[in-house]
Design an enzyme around this catalytic site. Structure first.
Site: not given
Ligand code: GLP
Length: 242
Positions: A67, A137, A139, A144
Site C-alpha cells: 500500500d 482494527n 486491517h 479497512e
C-alpha cells in the site's frame, strides 16, 4: 494456520526474518509482498544484516508493497516508498527497478490500481510470500473494516482509528493522509504463503478476532482463515486475549 508464539518483539522479528531468509535461499528470484508500519522494521533490519553477511541476496528478488498513502509522493519522509528505502532497500543489494509500490501521486487512481494489479499478474502467478502486519482494527494492508472484501487494488478512505494510530509518525494528526491505495484481498489470498506478525497488547483484540472470530470483512484479517498456508508470528502480549 500455524502460530509461532514469541516472548517479545525481537524474537518475533527474528522468527520472521528467518522465514524470509529461508525463502530467498530456496528461491533466489522470489517475488516478495512487503509491508510497512512499525512491526516489520525489526525483520527488515535483520534481513539487511543477513544480506551484509552474505547469507542472502536480493539481487534477483522482485517486491510488491501492499500500500501507499494517497496524496504524498516517494520523497515524503512518511511515504511508504521512503520507508522501504530507509528500512530495507538502501541496505540490501536489490535493484531499485525490481521494487514496486503504488503511486501515491497518481492522478488517475483507477488506472494506477489496474496498472499495479496487471503488473503483479504479469510478473507471477501469486506472490511467493506475503508479509503482513495487522492494524488494531484488524486491517491488513489498508483494507479497512467494510461491508465487503475488495478483490483488487483500490483507493480507501482511512478509518479515524487508523489515522489516530498512524499519527505518531507525522508532525500532527492533520498531516496524516486521509486515504490510501492498497492491494485487495486477491493479491493477499493468491500469495503462496502469508506471514503475519503482531506485537504488543494493542493488537490482542485484532489477533483474537482474526483467529477465533467469524470470517467477515468487518475484520479484514479474518479472511486469512481461508488461506492454506499462513504463519502467525505473535508475541505473548498480542496473543494475550486468545
Ligand atoms: C498501517 C499499514 C499496515 C500495517 C498496520 C499496522 O496502517 N498500512 O500495513 O500492518 O498499519 O502498523 P504497525 O505495525 O505500525 O502497528
Amino acid at each position: 494456520m500455524k502460530i509461532i508464539e514469541c516472548a517479545n518483539y525481537d524474537e518475533a522479528s527474528a522468527a520472521c526474518a528467518d522465514i524470509f531468509a529461508e525463502q530467498l535461499k530456496k528461491k533466489p528470484d522470489s517475488i516478495l509482498g512487503l509491508a510497512t508500519g512499525s512491526t516489520p522494521v525489526g525483520t527488515y533490519r535483520l534481513l539487511a544484516e543477513k544480506c551484509a553477511r552474505g547469507e542472502i541476496s536480493f539481487k534477483r528478488v522482485k517486491t510488491f508493497n501492499l500500500d501507499e498513502y494517497y496524496g504524498i509522493g516517494p520523497g515524503h519522509d512518511q511515504s511508504y516508498a521512503y520507508f522501504m528505502r530507509d528500512n530495507l532497500f538502501d541496505h540490501v543489494d536489490i535493484e531499485p527497478a525490481n521494487t514496486n509500490i503504488p503511486d501515491g501521486l497518481a492522478k488517475d487512481v483507477g488506472a494506477e490500481c489496474r496498472r499495479y494489479d496487471e503488473l503483479q499478474n504479469a510478473t507471477c502467478d501469486g506472490l511467493d510470500i506475503q508479509l503482513l502486519g495487522i492494524g488494531p482494527n484488524g486491517h491488513i494492508g489498508f483494507n479497512e473494516p467494510d461491508d465487503v472484501f475488495t478483490a483488487g487494488t483500490h483507493l480507501v478512505e482511512l478509518e479515524a482509528s487508523t489515522i489516530d494510530a498512524n499519527a505518531r509518525f507525522f508532525a500532527s494528526r492533520d498531516e496524516v493522509p486521509k486515504s490510501a491505495l492498497t492491494v485487495g484481498m486477491r493479491t493477499i489470498m493468491n500469495a503462496k504463503k502469508v506471514v503475519i506478525v503482531a506485537s504488543g497488547e494493542g493488537k490482542a483484540a485484532a489477533v483474537r478476532a482474526m483467529l477465533d472470530g467469524p470470517v467477515t470483512p468487518r475484520v479484514p484479517a479474518s479472511i486469512l482463515q481461508l488461506h492454506p498456508d499462513v504463519v502467525v508470528i505473535a508475541d505473548s502480549a498480542a496473543l494475550g486475549k486468545l
